[in-house]
Design an enzyme around this catalytic site. Structure first.
Site, PDB file in Angstrom:
ATOM      1  N   SER A 183       0.801  -1.233   0.000  1.00  0.00           N
ATOM      2  CA  SER A 183       0.000   0.000   0.000  1.00  0.00           C
ATOM      3  C   SER A 183       0.829   1.275   0.000  1.00  0.00           C
ATOM      4  CB  SER A 183      -0.956  -0.013   1.185  1.00  0.00           C
ATOM      5  OG  SER A 183      -0.224  -0.020   2.386  1.00  0.00           O
ATOM      6  N   HIS A 211      -5.985  -4.429  -0.994  1.00  0.00           N
ATOM      7  CA  HIS A 211      -5.838  -3.282  -1.910  1.00  0.00           C
ATOM      8  C   HIS A 211      -5.911  -3.684  -3.377  1.00  0.00           C
ATOM      9  CE1 HIS A 211      -5.038   0.214   0.604  1.00  0.00           C
ATOM     10  NE2 HIS A 211      -4.338  -0.569   1.402  1.00  0.00           N
ATOM     11  N   LYS A 242     -12.879  -1.877   1.467  1.00  0.00           N
ATOM     12  CA  LYS A 242     -12.181  -1.017   0.510  1.00  0.00           C
ATOM     13  C   LYS A 242     -12.993  -0.976  -0.799  1.00  0.00           C
ATOM     14  CE  LYS A 242      -7.727  -1.002   2.758  1.00  0.00           C
ATOM     15  NZ  LYS A 242      -7.098  -2.054   3.567  1.00  0.00           N
TER      16      LYS A 242
END
Ligand SMILES: *Cc1c(COP(=O)(O)O)cnc(C)c1O
Length: 396
Positions: A183, A211, A242
């Site tokens: 990230s 992610h 997310k």
């Protein structure tokens, strides 16, 4: 009784402030979106949410959540092994397995819990976990809770991974643990090469797609899609917090015996409540949306390419990225703070990262692109970067 401890805490907190590491939270007074309103700074464009597909305020997900609130109520008020779960939870687990091409899925209240509960039930002190040095805090904590021997390899460094696999060769079972996307830089794990090494040294793989899910690969299945490894990875963990709607919830998906054992022994699953049915209902809707239609994934990829190309053309130093994370390198910590503050005055909401979150001398501003951004939003962000970049002497 509290006085001494209070003085100690006040001193520690002051030290955090003096070090410039105190975290202040902004207050958002609209739904999470590309354009938001905050207390204090008013209207800003959001470039620091994990809202990659722009689903956090999606009307269809909101409606699905409302419908499920009516059908299955507000909460579960129990853990699953005592009181069970709803048919909706099971349906969501099936959707996740179908999406990733895995055998079975177990839900958690967060990916932090999924990672906290994945290692300890599976491995003992006879076994080895070989972990990427830049793995997420929750993987690190999960590994700490497990008695397996620990080996660490430099970020995405396959020579070092091989050396660690050799060092671990006498262990009974070996598990390589990695983030799918890192990230801070936005690079993906070299899963194709990790897979080859895993074959060569008889190791299993765990990858965390938090992610990358919804982001990496043509249809957003993550690095397994990028490298044609669908169904071949033993353990995948991820979040619903997310790209997948941004609400809350985590999962572990993979080989069915692994998932079965986690249902028996994984402590954050056994001793913590299930996600609310409305979140599961909206997540099912989310999988239906993004499985049947690739518009959002395509938009995200186009937006990311557009943004990175414009920033590079403007003269910024951008870390090579294969995700929707774009690290604008400034190297100097105070400069990154000043830069982020000035961007905020321009209505661009981003975060500066500096030591100890990234190595010393590697300060940066992280931009997170979303499918919800319009070309106008992206242009406004680039223009603000250019303006501040000139002001602060980053650009000539
Ligand atoms: C965000 C993140 C998590 C935590 O996910 P939550 O569901 O918010 O707990 C875990 N792992 C990685 C790699 C993440 O980026």
């Amino acid at each position: 009784m509290y006085t001494n401890f209070q003085q100690y805490l006040q001193k520690e907190i002051q030290q955090i402030k003096d070090d410039g590491l105190y975290k202040n939270e902004r207050i958002i007074i609209t739904p999470q979106s590309a354009a938001i309103k905050t207390q204090g700074e008013g209207d800003v464009l959001n470039f620091c949410a994990n809202n990659y597909l722009g689903l956090a305020d999606n009307p269809e997900l909101i409606q699905a959540a409302k419908d499920m609130l009516d059908k299955r109520g507000y909460g579960m008020a129990s853990v699953r092994f005592i009181c069970g779960c709803t048919d909706i939870h099971k349906e969501l687990e099936k959707k996740i397995s179908d999406f990733f091409g895995t055998e079975d899925t177990i839900l958690y209240s967060s990916c932090f819990d999924a990672n906290g509960g994945v290692f300890e039930p599976l491995l003992t002190d006879q076994d080895a976990i070989i972990s990427d040095a830049l793995n997420h805090a929750s993987i690190i904590d999960g590994v700490r809770l497990c008695k397996a021997q620990r080996f660490r390899y430099k970020n995405a460094d396959m020579e070092d991974l091989e050396a660690q696999l050799i060092a671990a060769k006498d262990c009974r079972f070996k598990l390589i643990a990695t983030d799918d996307v890192f990230s801070m830089d936005g690079n993906v794990a070299p899963l194709d090469k990790i897979y080859e090494l895993a074959q060569k040294y008889n190791a299993m793989i765990m990858t965390d797609v938090s992610h990358s899910a919804g982001v990496v690969g043509k249809t957003g299945r993550g690095t397994t899609e990028l490298h044609n490894l669908r169904g071949k990875i033993e353990i995948i963990t991820g979040t619903l917090g997310k790209a997948f709607g941004g609400a809350v919830g985590g999962f572990t998906t993979g080989k069915k015996e692994i998932i079965e054992m986690l249902r028996q022994r994984s402590r954050p699953y056994l001793f913590s409540n299930s996600i609310p049915p409305m979140v599961a209902g909206a997540a099912i809707k989310m999988f239906d949306l993004i499985s049947n239609d690739n518009t959002l994934q395509d938009k995200l990829h186009a937006n990311t390419d557009y943004f990175v190309a414009k920033m590079k053309a403007a003269g910024f130093d951008i870390k090579p990225t294969q995700s929707a994370i774009c690290a604008v390198m400034l190297y100097d910590a105070p400069l990154s703070q000043r830069f982020a503050a000035k961007l905020s005055e321009e209505g661009i909401y981003v975060t500066g990262f500096y030591y100890p979150v990234v190595p010393k001398g590697q300060a940066r501003i992280r931009v997170q692109v979303s499918a919800a951004h319009t070309t106008e939003h992206l242009d406004k962000c680039v223009n603000a970067f250019v303006k501040i970049g000139k002001e602060l002497g980053v650009l000539k």
